[in-house]
Design an enzyme around this catalytic site. Structure first.
Site, short mmCIF file in Angstrom:
data_model
loop_
_atom_site.label_atom_id
_atom_site.label_comp_id
_atom_site.label_asym_id
_atom_site.label_seq_id
_atom_site.Cartn_x
_atom_site.Cartn_y
_atom_site.Cartn_z
N TYR A 122 104.15 -9.37 -28.92
CA TYR A 122 104.66 -10.62 -28.37
C TYR A 122 104.69 -10.60 -26.86
CZ TYR A 122 109.23 -8.51 -27.25
OH TYR A 122 110.24 -7.75 -26.71
N LYS A 173 104.04 -4.04 -26.40
CA LYS A 173 105.14 -5.01 -26.56
C LYS A 173 105.15 -5.45 -28.02
CE LYS A 173 107.42 -8.66 -23.89
NZ LYS A 173 108.74 -8.02 -23.88
N GLU A 228 114.13 3.13 -19.14
CA GLU A 228 114.26 1.69 -18.86
C GLU A 228 115.50 1.18 -19.58
OE1 GLU A 228 111.02 -0.67 -20.45
OE2 GLU A 228 110.95 0.49 -22.30
N LEU A 280 107.96 -0.16 -21.02
CA LEU A 280 107.12 -1.35 -21.04
C LEU A 280 106.72 -1.64 -19.58
CD1 LEU A 280 106.14 -3.72 -22.98
CD2 LEU A 280 107.88 -5.05 -21.77
N1 PDD Z 1 111.96 -8.09 -22.61
N2 PDD Z 1 111.38 -3.29 -20.99
C1 PDD Z 1 111.68 -3.79 -22.21
C2 PDD Z 1 112.01 -2.84 -23.32
C3 PDD Z 1 111.70 -5.17 -22.41
O1 PDD Z 1 112.00 -5.66 -23.63
C4 PDD Z 1 111.42 -6.05 -21.32
C5 PDD Z 1 111.42 -7.54 -21.47
C6 PDD Z 1 111.11 -5.48 -20.07
C7 PDD Z 1 110.78 -6.33 -18.88
O2 PDD Z 1 109.49 -6.90 -18.99
P1 PDD Z 1 109.12 -8.26 -18.26
O3 PDD Z 1 109.49 -8.10 -16.83
O4 PDD Z 1 107.65 -8.39 -18.44
O5 PDD Z 1 109.90 -9.36 -18.93
C8 PDD Z 1 111.09 -4.10 -19.95
C9 PDD Z 1 111.76 -9.47 -22.93
C10 PDD Z 1 112.25 -10.43 -21.92
C11 PDD Z 1 112.27 -9.74 -24.34
O6 PDD Z 1 112.08 -8.87 -25.17
O7 PDD Z 1 112.80 -10.80 -24.61
#
Ligand code: PDD
Length: 277
Positions: free
Chosen positions: A30, A144, A176, A200
């Protein structure tokens, strides 16, 4: 309105088969993509990461970038709010038998968009709390994936403890957050975990680094320990829906006596410029 397998339909009309491997196995990937002033923010970067996730699990991308852009913009035309958060998921599709291995299937594509309410700088300046936990996730956190059990367990813990985020560590090195990337400032330098299969590769992470360069903050993409986190001058988390949030309390202890730092303020301002560019 939502998008399901080529059609724009009402959400309550959107149905998938119980044999969808997304439902049976969490076999899918996703993206979450923010929209500001009706413009999809960093779409190319999100589509590149989507492609990398799909490649890792051998799902063929059903659309090219232009088609993705057309679909997402059409979906947005049904939304009133100028700030949106697009949720897009691709599962491997529907199989006739429940079997772990797979054949070539037509992927299931589902997309919805919801209003996004960014926090004001003033609201963010209040600071947020986090707790720390050992990172029990697998060794492909770069994908993801919609299989999010560990992240769900952490996020539920955060909710029950009334904190914003759970910050994770492997050994004693911070990886993270459960749903975000993590940064510290120590003696004027920004530290964040390097790109690896343990985090991620956040799109917002890249934008934080781009903004930090504009603020002339030296950057070290090296991991840091829990002890270094506890004694940091500043601690931030980033994600597409949260932007860049200052964390001022970890496991009940204040970071830098609870003060919000100048580095965050500068990086926040540049990030807003990027959003509005
Ligand atoms: N989550 N690390 C993890 C485990 C995450 O789930 C997310 C983002 C990020 C940050 O990635 P980005 O900057 O591309 O949003 C890092 C999204 C927002 C979610 O799962 O809803």
């Amino acid at each position: 309105m939502v998008f399901l397998n080529g059609e724009f339909i009402e959400k309550n009309q959107a149905h998938i088969s119980v044999m969808d491997r997304g439902f049976l196995f969490g076999d899918g990937v996703y993206e979450v993509i923010p929209v500001y002033n009706n413009k999809i923010f960093r779409l190319n970067a999100h589509l590149l990461r989507l492609q990398a996730s799909l490649n890792s699990i051998k799902i063929k991308n059903p659309y090219n970038p232009q088609k993705w852009s057309d679909i997402l913009n059409k979906l947005l035309s049904f939304c009133n709010n100028q700030e949106q958060s697009i949720y897009l998921q691709i599962s491997r599709g529907v199989s006739s038998k429940r079997k772990h291995s797979f054949n070539d299937l037509a992927p299931t594509v589902y997309i919805e968009s919801n209003p996004l309410q960014s926090k004001t700088k003033q609201a963010l300046k209040a600071g947020f709390s986090a707790i720390t936990q050992p990172d029990i996730r697998w060794h492909r956190c770069d994908i993801k994936s919609t299989s999010l059990l560990a992240n769900i367990m952490y996020s539920q813990q955060a909710k029950e403890k009334n904190v914003e985020e759970v910050i994770l560590y492997r050994g004693n090195q911070v990886t993270e957050g459960a749903t975000s990337n993590v940064f510290i400032i120590k003696n004027g330098t920004l530290f964040t975990h390097p790109i690896s299969t343990h985090i991620l590769p956040g799109i917002t992470r890249d934008l934080v680094l781009e903004s930090a360069r504009k603020c002339h903050i030296p950057i070290k993409k090296t991991s840091f320990s829990i002890n270094e986190l506890n004694t940091a001058d500043e601690l931030w988390i980033s994600s597409s829906t949260r932007e860049i949030m200052p964390i001022t309390q970890v496991d009940g202890k204040l970071i830098n006596r609870g003060n919000i730092g100048n580095a965050w303020s500068c990086v926040y301002d540049y990030y807003q410029n990027l959003k509005n560019a």
